[in-house]
Motif scaffolding. Structure first.
Motif, mmCIF file in Angstrom:
data_model
loop_
_atom_site.group_PDB
_atom_site.id
_atom_site.type_symbol
_atom_site.label_atom_id
_atom_site.label_comp_id
_atom_site.label_asym_id
_atom_site.label_seq_id
_atom_site.Cartn_x
_atom_site.Cartn_y
_atom_site.Cartn_z
ATOM 1 N N VAL A 678 25.186 32.263 33.511
ATOM 2 C CA VAL A 678 24.893 33.663 32.433
ATOM 3 C C VAL A 678 23.930 34.370 33.061
ATOM 4 N N ALA A 679 24.138 36.033 33.345
ATOM 5 C CA ALA A 679 23.061 36.273 34.603
ATOM 6 C C ALA A 679 22.708 36.861 33.416
ATOM 7 N N LEU A 680 21.158 37.264 33.035
ATOM 8 C CA LEU A 680 19.926 37.782 33.187
ATOM 9 C C LEU A 680 19.780 38.769 32.984
ATOM 10 N N PRO A 681 19.617 40.203 32.400
ATOM 11 C CA PRO A 681 18.982 41.024 32.527
ATOM 12 C C PRO A 681 18.118 41.224 33.477
ATOM 13 N N ALA A 682 17.430 42.270 34.315
ATOM 14 C CA ALA A 682 15.894 42.310 35.324
ATOM 15 C C ALA A 682 15.192 42.237 34.657
ATOM 16 N N GLY A 683 13.931 41.768 34.494
ATOM 17 C CA GLY A 683 13.248 41.527 33.757
ATOM 18 C C GLY A 683 12.483 41.113 32.973
ATOM 19 N N THR A 684 14.515 39.889 32.634
ATOM 20 C CA THR A 684 13.307 39.069 31.440
ATOM 21 C C THR A 684 12.458 38.485 31.482
ATOM 22 N N GLY A 685 11.597 38.284 30.890
ATOM 23 C CA GLY A 685 10.362 37.472 30.450
ATOM 24 C C GLY A 685 10.404 36.486 29.004
ATOM 25 N N LEU A 686 10.364 35.359 29.386
ATOM 26 C CA LEU A 686 10.199 34.642 28.347
ATOM 27 C C LEU A 686 9.729 33.085 28.458
ATOM 28 N N ARG A 687 9.288 32.952 27.138
ATOM 29 C CA ARG A 687 8.689 31.088 27.149
ATOM 30 C C ARG A 687 9.589 30.261 26.383
ATOM 31 N N HIS A 688 9.953 31.085 25.975
ATOM 32 C CA HIS A 688 10.764 29.963 24.830
ATOM 33 C C HIS A 688 12.166 30.301 25.027
ATOM 34 N N LEU A 689 13.717 29.568 25.259
ATOM 35 C CA LEU A 689 14.905 30.035 25.955
ATOM 36 C C LEU A 689 15.993 29.297 24.475
ATOM 37 N N ARG A 690 16.234 30.124 23.518
ATOM 38 C CA ARG A 690 17.361 30.144 22.251
ATOM 39 C C ARG A 690 18.863 30.423 22.909
ATOM 40 N N LEU A 691 19.602 29.348 22.699
ATOM 41 C CA LEU A 691 20.628 29.322 22.687
ATOM 42 C C LEU A 691 21.620 29.507 21.235
ATOM 43 N N SER A 692 21.944 30.495 20.798
ATOM 44 C CA SER A 692 22.692 30.052 19.569
ATOM 45 C C SER A 692 24.075 30.484 19.593
ATOM 46 N N VAL A 693 24.935 29.359 19.224
ATOM 47 C CA VAL A 693 26.526 28.639 19.453
ATOM 48 C C VAL A 693 26.731 29.501 17.989
ATOM 49 N N SER A 694 27.815 30.375 17.556
ATOM 50 C CA SER A 694 28.321 30.499 17.135
ATOM 51 C C SER A 694 29.977 29.909 16.552
ATOM 52 N N ALA A 695 30.993 29.525 17.612
ATOM 53 C CA ALA A 695 32.525 29.228 18.238
ATOM 54 C C ALA A 695 31.901 28.155 18.906
ATOM 55 N N ASN A 696 33.437 27.393 18.600
ATOM 56 C CA ASN A 696 33.061 26.325 19.963
ATOM 57 C C ASN A 696 34.708 25.706 19.944
ATOM 58 N N THR A 697 36.234 26.477 20.564
ATOM 59 C CA THR A 697 37.338 26.451 20.576
ATOM 60 C C THR A 697 37.754 25.102 20.790
ATOM 61 N N SER A 705 25.620 19.231 27.981
ATOM 62 C CA SER A 705 25.136 18.938 28.615
ATOM 63 C C SER A 705 24.104 18.918 29.416
ATOM 64 N N GLU A 706 23.956 19.968 29.752
ATOM 65 C CA GLU A 706 22.448 20.503 31.005
ATOM 66 C C GLU A 706 22.419 21.999 30.182
ATOM 67 N N VAL A 707 21.406 22.493 29.849
ATOM 68 C CA VAL A 707 21.122 23.812 29.420
ATOM 69 C C VAL A 707 19.957 24.431 30.731
ATOM 70 N N GLU A 708 19.988 24.703 32.055
ATOM 71 C CA GLU A 708 19.232 25.138 33.510
ATOM 72 C C GLU A 708 19.059 26.633 33.499
ATOM 73 N N ALA A 709 17.889 26.553 33.723
ATOM 74 C CA ALA A 709 16.837 28.389 33.127
ATOM 75 C C ALA A 709 16.501 27.626 34.663
ATOM 76 N N TYR A 710 16.965 29.506 35.891
ATOM 77 C CA TYR A 710 16.539 29.996 37.244
ATOM 78 C C TYR A 710 15.818 30.905 37.158
ATOM 79 N N PRO A 711 14.338 31.457 38.021
ATOM 80 C CA PRO A 711 14.533 32.637 38.145
ATOM 81 C C PRO A 711 14.452 33.358 39.058
ATOM 82 N N THR A 712 16.054 32.884 40.158
ATOM 83 C CA THR A 712 16.131 33.652 41.016
ATOM 84 C C THR A 712 18.052 33.716 40.193
ATOM 85 N N SER A 713 18.566 34.847 40.695
ATOM 86 C CA SER A 713 19.603 35.272 40.320
ATOM 87 C C SER A 713 21.187 34.232 41.154
#
Length: 713
Positions: A678-697, A705-713
């Motif tokens: 998932v690419a995030l918009p340039a300029g995104t700055g956050l401490r708390h990352l939340r993923l809200s899931v509304s459906a799963n087929t 199983s893993e949520v990974e966050a990176y400072p590079t695109s």
């Protein structure tokens, strides 16, 4: 902002100075101390050093002067004096003397030095090494010296390491109070040759409601006194009336009204044996008692207090060279005041309250000067209700110790954890904190420790000065390793100077509010925020305003900052979410939120079923520029392809979240590793990352199983 204290270190003198609007920290002392390293010497200066097990690390100021036989150190007298006390060390198994010179003239009197009371081993205490290297020896000079006079000490027949010299003007011996019962009238021997135990007992029995007088001289007691109540034991002054006893009072109860004052009790304790009551007072003095003007030395503990000691006052005493605590309120202390005392070279906590069997309540340690506890804390509060630690000056803690510890470490049961309000106000901590060899990481100058239970009390830390801590200033930890919460803490008004690593060392979940805390000379970074165990929960620092000089955060929780080490350049390829605290709206069985950030793609978080939307939140520890997320499910082919609808949200404070990427369907397919980016918009700055899931087929729940966050695109 509260008025800050300053610590004057010029000319080798250690004093706390403050504007008149705020009381100075520490005791009002009858002597002035001068550090040997600030004096003129033909010897060798050692230190500074903070390494456990070295002479310099146990010295005042972490420095001292080593004199081979015939070498000398020459002090400039800071005041008029007729007496000298010297803190020194000689090699194990040796003894010798110090010749004394005043303005070049050798005195007939010398100071005997010995290793007899030093080099203590406590192998049953984890992390302990041989310690307690120093001892104290005193001498009435037989003449007056004036401020500016030169007083030299010369080693004879041994290598002597001189740490500090105390210059004092000792008053003449006091006179016998009218109507008192002298121990000599009952047969006590002031020469110290005979056994005076029975004479002391007889005098106490005769003087009920009155005063037992201990005239100038030296008295030997071979067993402890008991049945002491409704009596005053008074000497002619702690330099004049000396009792030689390793067990002075030992009794489990007393009706009270005991007042012990103005003499010395010097023991012969050379090792620490915890099963032996080798203490000045062991047990109870009873209601409304007091201890004042005493010189206590070479004992296991000065006062180990149990039973009823309600409203006891312990003030204006000297505690030197104990092999364990200086004083311990061992439960059931109510309204006890310990104030104006001087403690040097204690072998465990200098002053402690330990709420065993019953809580210590409404008791206080105030205006004490504490230096060189060499195996634990300057002041330790282990449980208790409505406790006060105020205006103390503490310096040079060694292994296993902070300057002040506020702790729920119980040691034994039944233990009564901290409750009510714990007031820690106006204290000055100099070179306090140490490396803990059991944890293999440092202890802060002021430590809040949820060791065996969460901190539920209100802990209010105000008007604190922390100078030259070798490691951190404020530490929040669960020393038992279980990640219990250290919470309800307020730090208001603190000045931190030259801390070796960080200002705040947060190692467990919890919360604290900081306001008006200023820092200069920070060694590595402002904040180390890495709760243990991973995923046990976050430690939340709330900025209450007025803070400055410590906003940076240590970037790598896999390493400990070292004194003076700059914050390492972060790895641009690092996963910001790995090992960070994670929470969720719900989870199934063992599939807890932490499984999504544990670095193992085969374990996973799963929310409750049939309850969309569900969310997972990861605390990155500080505000981060995040450019890319990698979301994973277990790579096994048993996990069929599925699409999850995910909204990405971010927050800087953990309360107010905004949408970063709107609801989007992401397809997870084992043929491509069950991984999406998932690419995030340039300029995104956050401490708390939340993923809200509304459906799963593929399943009626949210799954990662893993949520990974990176400072590079």
């Amino acid at each position: 902002m509260p008025i800050a204290m300053t610590v004057a270190l010029a000319a080798g003198l250690l004093t706390a100075t403050v504007p008149t609007a705020q009381a100075a920290a520490g005791a009002t002392l009858p002597f002035t101390s001068v550090e040997a390293e600030s004096a003129t010497t033909t010897g060798t200066k050692i230190g500074p050093d903070h390494t456990q097990g070295t002479l310099a690390s146990e010295a005042s100021g972490r420095q001292a002067v080593r004199l081979n036989s015939g070498r000398r150190v020459e002090f400039t007298a800071p005041r008029a004096a007729n007496a000298l006390n010297v803190a020194y060390s000689v090699p194990d198994g040796q003894s010798g003397s110090l010749n004394v010179y005043v303005n070049g003239t050798k005195l007939a009197r010398t100071i005997a030095v010995t290793s007899k009371y030093s080099y203590v081993d406590t192998g049953w205490i984890p992390g302990a090494k041989t310690h307690h290297f120093y001892d104290n020896a005193r001498l009435l000079l037989g003449q007056n010296v004036q401020a500016g006079d030169k007083v030299a000490l010369e080693a004879t027949n041994a290598q002597v390491t001189v740490d500090v010299a105390d210059f004092e003007q000792v008053a003449g011996a006091a006179s016998q109070p009218a109507g008192s019962v002298s121990v000599t009238s009952k047969g006590a021997d002031p020469s110290g040759q005979g056994d005076s135990t029975q004479a002391f007992r007889d005098a106490i029995a005769s003087a009920q409601g009155g005063v037992v007088w201990i005239p100038p001289g030296e008295y030997r007691l071979t067993s402890a006194l008991s049945g002491v109540q409704n009596v005053t034991l008074q000497g002619a002054g702690s330099w004049h009336s000396v009792v030689r006893s390793s067990r002075f009072v030992d009794q489990s109860s007393s009706s009270g009204g005991v007042h012990i004052k103005d003499f010395a009790v010097i023991g012969e304790v050379t090792e620490r044996v915890d099963s032996n009551p080798d203490n000045f007072v062991n047990g109870s003095l009873g209601l409304n008692s007091s201890v004042s003007g005493m010189w206590l030395q070479h004992l296991k503990v000065g006062l180990w207090l149990m039973g009823n000691n309600d409203n006891l006052v312990v003030e204006n005493n000297r505690f030197l060279d104990m092999t364990a605590d200086g004083l311990n309120l061992n439960g059931n202390a109510r309204g006890v005041k310990v104030r104006g005392n001087f403690l040097r070279n204690q072998g465990d906590d200098a002053l402690a309250m330990w709420s065993l069997n019953a809580p210590d309540v409404n008791s206080s340690f105030e205006n004490n000067t504490i230096t060189q506890p060499n195996l634990a804390n300057g002041i330790a509060i282990y449980g208790g209700t409505d406790i006060t630690v105020r205006n103390n000056l503490i310096s040079d803690t060694n292994a296993l110790g902070s300057g002040i510890a506020i702790s729920n470490q119980k040691f034994l049961d039944p233990f009564h954890p901290l409750s009510g309000t714990i007031t820690v106000d106006g204290n000055t901590l100099v070179r306090t904190g140490s490396m803990n060899p059991n944890w293999n990481h440092p202890m802060g100058a002021l430590r809040v420790d949820s060791y065996d239970s969460a901190i539920e009390a209100q802990v209010k830390i105000t008007n604190t000065t922390i100078t030259d801590s070798p490691y951190s200033a404020f530490e929040f930890v669960s020393g038992g390793g279980r990640g219990l919460a250290a919470k309800n803490v307020t730090v208001d008004g603190a000045t931190v100077r030259n801390t070796g690593t960080v200002v705040v060392q947060a190692e467990t979940q919890g919360a604290a509010t900081f306001r008006n805390v200023t820092a200069t000379g920070v060694g590595a970074a402002g904040i180390y925020n890495c709760p243990y165990p991973a995923n046990s929960g976050p430690f939340t620092l709330t900025d209450g305003g007025g803070n400055s000089g410590w906003s940076s955060t240590w970037s790598d929780c896999s390493t400990w900052p070292q004194p003076g080490q700059s914050n390492p350049d972060p790895d641009p390829a690092r996963n910001l979410a790995k090992g960070r605290p994670a929470t969720a709206t719900g989870s199934q069985d063992i599939h807890t939120p932490g499984k999504a950030v544990d670095g193992d793609a085969n374990s996973y978080w799963e929310s409750g079923n049939n309850a969309f939307p569900q969310s997972l939140t990861v605390d990155l520890g500080s505000r981060e520029a995040v450019r890319r997320l990698v979301l994973k499910l277990p790579p096994s082919s048993a996990w069929g392809a599925r699409t999850q609808t995910v909204t990405v949200l971010g927050s800087t404070d953990g309360s107010n979240f905004s949408t970063v990427v709107g609801p989007t369907g992401y397809r997870f397919d084992p043929a491509t590793g069950n991984t999406v980016t998932v690419a995030l918009p340039a300029g995104t700055g956050l401490r708390h990352l939340r993923l809200s899931v509304s459906a799963n087929t593929g399943w009626p729940a949210a799954q990662f199983s893993e949520v990974e966050a990176y400072p590079t695109s």
